[in-house]
Design a protein around this motif. Structure first.
Motif, short mmCIF file in Angstrom:
data_model
loop_
_atom_site.label_atom_id
_atom_site.label_comp_id
_atom_site.label_asym_id
_atom_site.label_seq_id
_atom_site.Cartn_x
_atom_site.Cartn_y
_atom_site.Cartn_z
N THR A 133 -84.51 87.17 -50.29
CA THR A 133 -83.09 86.82 -50.39
C THR A 133 -82.26 87.72 -49.48
O THR A 133 -81.36 87.25 -48.77
N ARG A 134 -82.57 89.01 -49.49
CA ARG A 134 -81.83 89.95 -48.65
C ARG A 134 -82.06 89.66 -47.16
O ARG A 134 -81.13 89.72 -46.37
N LEU A 135 -83.31 89.39 -46.80
CA LEU A 135 -83.61 89.11 -45.39
C LEU A 135 -82.88 87.85 -44.91
O LEU A 135 -82.41 87.80 -43.77
N ALA A 136 -82.79 86.86 -45.77
CA ALA A 136 -82.11 85.61 -45.40
C ALA A 136 -80.63 85.84 -45.14
O ALA A 136 -80.01 85.13 -44.35
N ALA A 137 -80.06 86.86 -45.78
CA ALA A 137 -78.63 87.14 -45.64
C ALA A 137 -78.30 88.00 -44.43
O ALA A 137 -77.13 88.11 -44.06
N ARG A 138 -79.29 88.62 -43.81
CA ARG A 138 -78.96 89.52 -42.69
C ARG A 138 -79.26 88.85 -41.36
O ARG A 138 -80.19 88.06 -41.23
N SER A 139 -78.43 89.19 -40.38
CA SER A 139 -78.55 88.54 -39.08
C SER A 139 -78.71 89.51 -37.92
O SER A 139 -78.99 89.10 -36.81
N GLN A 140 -78.56 90.79 -38.16
CA GLN A 140 -78.52 91.78 -37.08
C GLN A 140 -79.84 92.53 -36.89
O GLN A 140 -79.84 93.66 -36.45
N HIS A 141 -80.96 91.91 -37.21
CA HIS A 141 -82.23 92.62 -37.12
C HIS A 141 -83.29 91.74 -36.46
O HIS A 141 -83.30 90.54 -36.67
N TYR A 142 -84.18 92.36 -35.70
CA TYR A 142 -85.19 91.60 -34.99
C TYR A 142 -86.37 91.16 -35.86
O TYR A 142 -87.15 90.31 -35.49
N MET A 143 -86.50 91.74 -37.03
CA MET A 143 -87.64 91.43 -37.90
C MET A 143 -87.57 89.98 -38.34
O MET A 143 -86.60 89.55 -38.96
N ASN A 144 -88.60 89.21 -38.02
CA ASN A 144 -88.68 87.82 -38.41
C ASN A 144 -89.00 87.75 -39.91
O ASN A 144 -90.00 88.31 -40.35
N PRO A 145 -88.15 87.08 -40.71
CA PRO A 145 -88.39 87.01 -42.15
C PRO A 145 -89.76 86.41 -42.51
O PRO A 145 -90.28 86.66 -43.60
N ALA A 146 -90.36 85.67 -41.58
CA ALA A 146 -91.68 85.09 -41.83
C ALA A 146 -92.75 86.17 -41.99
O ALA A 146 -93.83 85.91 -42.52
N LEU A 147 -92.45 87.40 -41.54
CA LEU A 147 -93.42 88.49 -41.63
C LEU A 147 -93.42 89.18 -42.99
O LEU A 147 -94.26 90.05 -43.24
N LEU A 148 -92.51 88.82 -43.86
CA LEU A 148 -92.39 89.51 -45.14
C LEU A 148 -93.69 89.46 -45.94
O LEU A 148 -94.14 90.48 -46.48
N ALA A 149 -94.32 88.30 -46.01
CA ALA A 149 -95.56 88.17 -46.79
C ALA A 149 -96.63 89.11 -46.24
O ALA A 149 -97.38 89.73 -47.01
N SER A 150 -96.70 89.26 -44.91
CA SER A 150 -97.71 90.15 -44.32
C SER A 150 -97.40 91.61 -44.67
O SER A 150 -98.32 92.41 -44.85
N GLN A 151 -96.12 91.96 -44.78
CA GLN A 151 -95.76 93.32 -45.16
C GLN A 151 -96.19 93.61 -46.60
O GLN A 151 -96.77 94.66 -46.89
N PHE A 152 -95.93 92.68 -47.50
CA PHE A 152 -96.35 92.88 -48.89
C PHE A 152 -97.88 92.89 -48.99
O PHE A 152 -98.43 93.60 -49.83
N ALA A 153 -98.55 92.14 -48.13
CA ALA A 153 -100.01 92.08 -48.17
C ALA A 153 -100.65 93.42 -47.81
O ALA A 153 -101.69 93.78 -48.37
N ILE A 154 -100.04 94.17 -46.88
CA ILE A 154 -100.65 95.45 -46.47
C ILE A 154 -100.03 96.65 -47.20
O ILE A 154 -100.53 97.77 -47.06
N LEU A 155 -98.97 96.43 -47.97
CA LEU A 155 -98.29 97.53 -48.67
C LEU A 155 -99.23 98.22 -49.64
O LEU A 155 -99.83 97.58 -50.51
N GLU A 156 -99.38 99.53 -49.45
CA GLU A 156 -100.12 100.37 -50.38
C GLU A 156 -99.08 101.30 -51.01
O GLU A 156 -98.62 102.25 -50.38
N LYS A 157 -98.70 100.98 -52.24
CA LYS A 157 -97.65 101.76 -52.91
C LYS A 157 -98.14 103.19 -53.12
O LYS A 157 -99.25 103.40 -53.61
N PRO A 158 -97.30 104.16 -52.77
CA PRO A 158 -97.71 105.56 -52.94
C PRO A 158 -97.71 105.96 -54.42
O PRO A 158 -96.91 105.46 -55.21
#
Length: 174
Positions: free
Chosen positions: A113-138
Protein backbone atom coordinates in the motif's frame (compact mmCIF):
# COMPACT_ATOMS: atom_id res chain seq x y z
CA UNK A 1 24.04 7.20 21.46
CA UNK A 2 27.78 6.95 21.77
CA UNK A 3 29.70 9.54 19.77
CA UNK A 4 30.90 7.44 16.87
CA UNK A 5 28.03 5.00 16.43
CA UNK A 6 26.40 4.31 13.12
CA UNK A 7 22.75 3.31 13.34
CA UNK A 8 21.36 1.18 10.53
CA UNK A 9 17.63 1.50 9.89
CA UNK A 10 16.79 -1.63 7.92
CA UNK A 11 13.82 -3.30 6.25
CA UNK A 12 12.24 -3.89 2.88
CA UNK A 13 11.63 -1.09 0.41
CA UNK A 14 8.65 0.97 1.52
CA UNK A 15 9.06 0.17 5.23
CA UNK A 16 9.94 3.79 6.04
CA UNK A 17 13.72 3.52 6.39
CA UNK A 18 14.47 6.89 4.79
CA UNK A 19 11.70 8.74 6.59
CA UNK A 20 12.60 7.31 10.00
CA UNK A 21 16.34 7.59 9.34
CA UNK A 22 16.18 11.25 8.34
CA UNK A 23 14.00 12.17 11.35
CA UNK A 24 16.27 10.23 13.70
CA UNK A 25 19.46 11.79 12.30
CA UNK A 26 17.92 15.24 12.75
CA UNK A 27 17.05 14.45 16.39
CA UNK A 28 20.55 13.09 17.05
CA UNK A 29 22.37 15.87 15.18
CA UNK A 30 24.27 13.45 12.93
CA UNK A 31 24.35 13.01 9.14
CA UNK A 32 21.80 10.82 7.37
CA UNK A 33 22.79 8.56 4.48
CA UNK A 34 20.57 6.44 2.25
CA UNK A 35 22.12 3.22 0.95
CA UNK A 36 20.04 3.62 -2.22
CA UNK A 37 22.37 6.48 -3.18
CA UNK A 38 25.30 4.03 -3.29
CA UNK A 39 23.83 1.72 -5.95
CA UNK A 40 25.47 1.72 -9.37
CA UNK A 41 23.55 3.00 -12.39
CA UNK A 42 23.34 -0.61 -13.60
CA UNK A 43 21.73 -1.73 -10.32
CA UNK A 44 19.24 1.14 -10.43
CA UNK A 45 18.32 0.30 -14.04
CA UNK A 46 17.87 -3.35 -13.11
CA UNK A 47 15.53 -2.48 -10.23
CA UNK A 48 13.58 0.03 -12.35
CA UNK A 49 13.02 -2.76 -14.86
CA UNK A 50 11.62 -4.98 -12.11
CA UNK A 51 14.58 -7.38 -12.00
CA UNK A 52 15.70 -8.35 -8.49
CA UNK A 53 19.36 -7.80 -7.65
CA UNK A 54 21.55 -10.85 -7.10
CA UNK A 55 24.27 -11.12 -4.46
CA UNK A 56 26.87 -10.42 -7.16
CA UNK A 57 25.10 -7.12 -7.99
CA UNK A 58 25.40 -6.06 -4.36
CA UNK A 59 29.16 -6.67 -3.89
CA UNK A 60 30.40 -3.20 -4.88
CA UNK A 61 27.41 -1.58 -3.17
CA UNK A 62 28.16 -3.32 0.12
CA UNK A 63 31.88 -2.49 -0.16
CA UNK A 64 31.02 1.20 -0.66
CA UNK A 65 28.74 1.10 2.38
CA UNK A 66 31.45 -0.51 4.53
CA UNK A 67 33.85 2.26 3.51
CA UNK A 68 31.18 4.86 4.26
CA UNK A 69 30.40 3.40 7.69
CA UNK A 70 34.09 3.47 8.61
CA UNK A 71 34.35 7.12 7.58
CA UNK A 72 31.10 8.16 9.28
CA UNK A 73 32.22 6.47 12.48
CA UNK A 74 35.50 8.41 12.36
CA UNK A 75 33.53 11.61 11.83
CA UNK A 76 31.33 11.10 14.89
CA UNK A 77 28.51 8.79 13.80
CA UNK A 78 25.59 8.75 11.39
CA UNK A 79 22.27 7.14 10.55
CA UNK A 80 22.12 4.85 7.50
CA UNK A 81 18.92 3.66 5.85
CA UNK A 82 19.77 0.30 4.28
CA UNK A 83 17.66 -2.71 3.36
CA UNK A 84 20.29 -5.17 4.71
CA UNK A 85 17.82 -7.97 4.00
CA UNK A 86 20.17 -10.93 4.48
CA UNK A 87 22.28 -11.78 7.50
CA UNK A 88 25.32 -12.10 5.20
CA UNK A 89 24.87 -8.46 4.15
CA UNK A 90 24.57 -7.34 7.77
CA UNK A 91 27.68 -9.30 8.69
CA UNK A 92 29.59 -7.62 5.87
CA UNK A 93 28.43 -4.18 7.00
CA UNK A 94 29.44 -5.03 10.57
CA UNK A 95 33.06 -5.52 9.45
CA UNK A 96 33.23 -1.71 9.47
CA UNK A 97 32.75 -1.67 13.24
CA UNK A 98 29.96 -1.95 15.81
CA UNK A 99 26.56 -0.96 14.49
CA UNK A 100 23.19 -0.33 16.11
CA UNK A 101 20.45 -2.17 14.20
CA UNK A 102 16.82 -1.06 13.96
CA UNK A 103 14.55 -3.35 11.95
CA UNK A 104 11.33 -1.83 10.59
CA UNK A 105 8.92 -4.74 10.32
CA UNK A 106 5.55 -4.81 8.61
CA UNK A 107 3.23 -6.96 6.56
CA UNK A 108 3.63 -7.26 2.82
CA UNK A 109 0.12 -5.83 2.39
CA UNK A 110 0.93 -2.67 4.37
CA UNK A 111 4.21 -2.14 2.54
CA UNK A 112 2.54 -2.73 -0.85
CA UNK A 113 0.00 0.00 0.00
CA UNK A 114 2.81 2.39 0.88
CA UNK A 115 4.76 1.62 -2.29
CA UNK A 116 1.66 2.24 -4.42
CA UNK A 117 1.34 5.71 -2.86
CA UNK A 118 4.90 6.85 -3.55
CA UNK A 119 6.13 8.18 -6.85
CA UNK A 120 9.64 9.55 -6.22
CA UNK A 121 11.60 6.29 -6.03
CA UNK A 122 13.20 4.02 -8.62
CA UNK A 123 12.29 0.80 -6.81
CA UNK A 124 9.76 -1.10 -8.91
CA UNK A 125 6.89 -2.21 -6.61
CA UNK A 126 6.90 -5.55 -8.45
CA UNK A 127 10.13 -6.36 -6.57
CA UNK A 128 8.45 -6.32 -3.16
CA UNK A 129 7.70 -10.06 -3.15
CA UNK A 130 11.36 -10.82 -3.92
CA UNK A 131 12.45 -8.62 -1.01
CA UNK A 132 10.18 -10.45 1.42
CA UNK A 133 11.38 -13.77 -0.03
CA UNK A 134 15.04 -13.08 0.84
CA UNK A 135 14.39 -11.17 4.09
CA UNK A 136 16.14 -12.79 7.05
CA UNK A 137 14.76 -11.03 10.11
CA UNK A 138 17.51 -10.28 12.61
CA UNK A 139 17.37 -11.80 16.08
CA UNK A 140 19.19 -8.75 17.52
CA UNK A 141 18.79 -5.01 17.64
CA UNK A 142 15.50 -3.20 17.95
CA UNK A 143 12.48 -4.47 15.99
CA UNK A 144 9.63 -2.00 15.47
CA UNK A 145 6.24 -2.28 13.79
CA UNK A 146 5.80 0.10 10.87
CA UNK A 147 2.10 0.33 11.70
CA UNK A 148 3.05 3.12 14.12
CA UNK A 149 3.56 6.76 13.11
CA UNK A 150 7.11 7.86 12.21
CA UNK A 151 7.36 10.20 15.23
CA UNK A 152 6.42 7.33 17.56
CA UNK A 153 9.03 5.08 15.99
CA UNK A 154 11.73 7.74 16.36
CA UNK A 155 10.76 8.22 20.01
CA UNK A 156 11.09 4.46 20.58
CA UNK A 157 14.51 4.41 18.92
CA UNK A 158 15.71 7.34 21.04
CA UNK A 159 14.50 5.58 24.21
CA UNK A 160 16.31 2.41 23.09
CA UNK A 161 19.52 4.36 22.50
CA UNK A 162 19.29 5.97 25.95
CA UNK A 163 18.71 2.54 27.50
CA UNK A 164 21.66 1.04 25.59
CA UNK A 165 23.89 3.92 26.62
CA UNK A 166 23.03 3.48 30.30
CA UNK A 167 23.51 -0.32 30.17
CA UNK A 168 26.88 0.15 28.41
CA UNK A 169 27.90 2.67 31.10
CA UNK A 170 25.99 1.80 34.29
CA UNK A 171 27.21 4.90 36.16
CA UNK A 172 25.85 7.21 33.44
CA UNK A 173 22.26 6.95 34.64
CA UNK A 174 23.03 7.71 38.26
Amino acid sequence: MRGNQVLVIMGVSGSGKSTIGALLAQQLGVPFHDADDFHSAANVAKMQAGTPLEDEDRKDWLAALVAGIREWSRQGGAVLACSALKEAYRQQLATAGPLVWVFLDGSQELVRTRLAARSQHYMNPALLASQFAILEKPAYGLCLSIAEAPQQLVAQILAYLREESVSANPGAGA
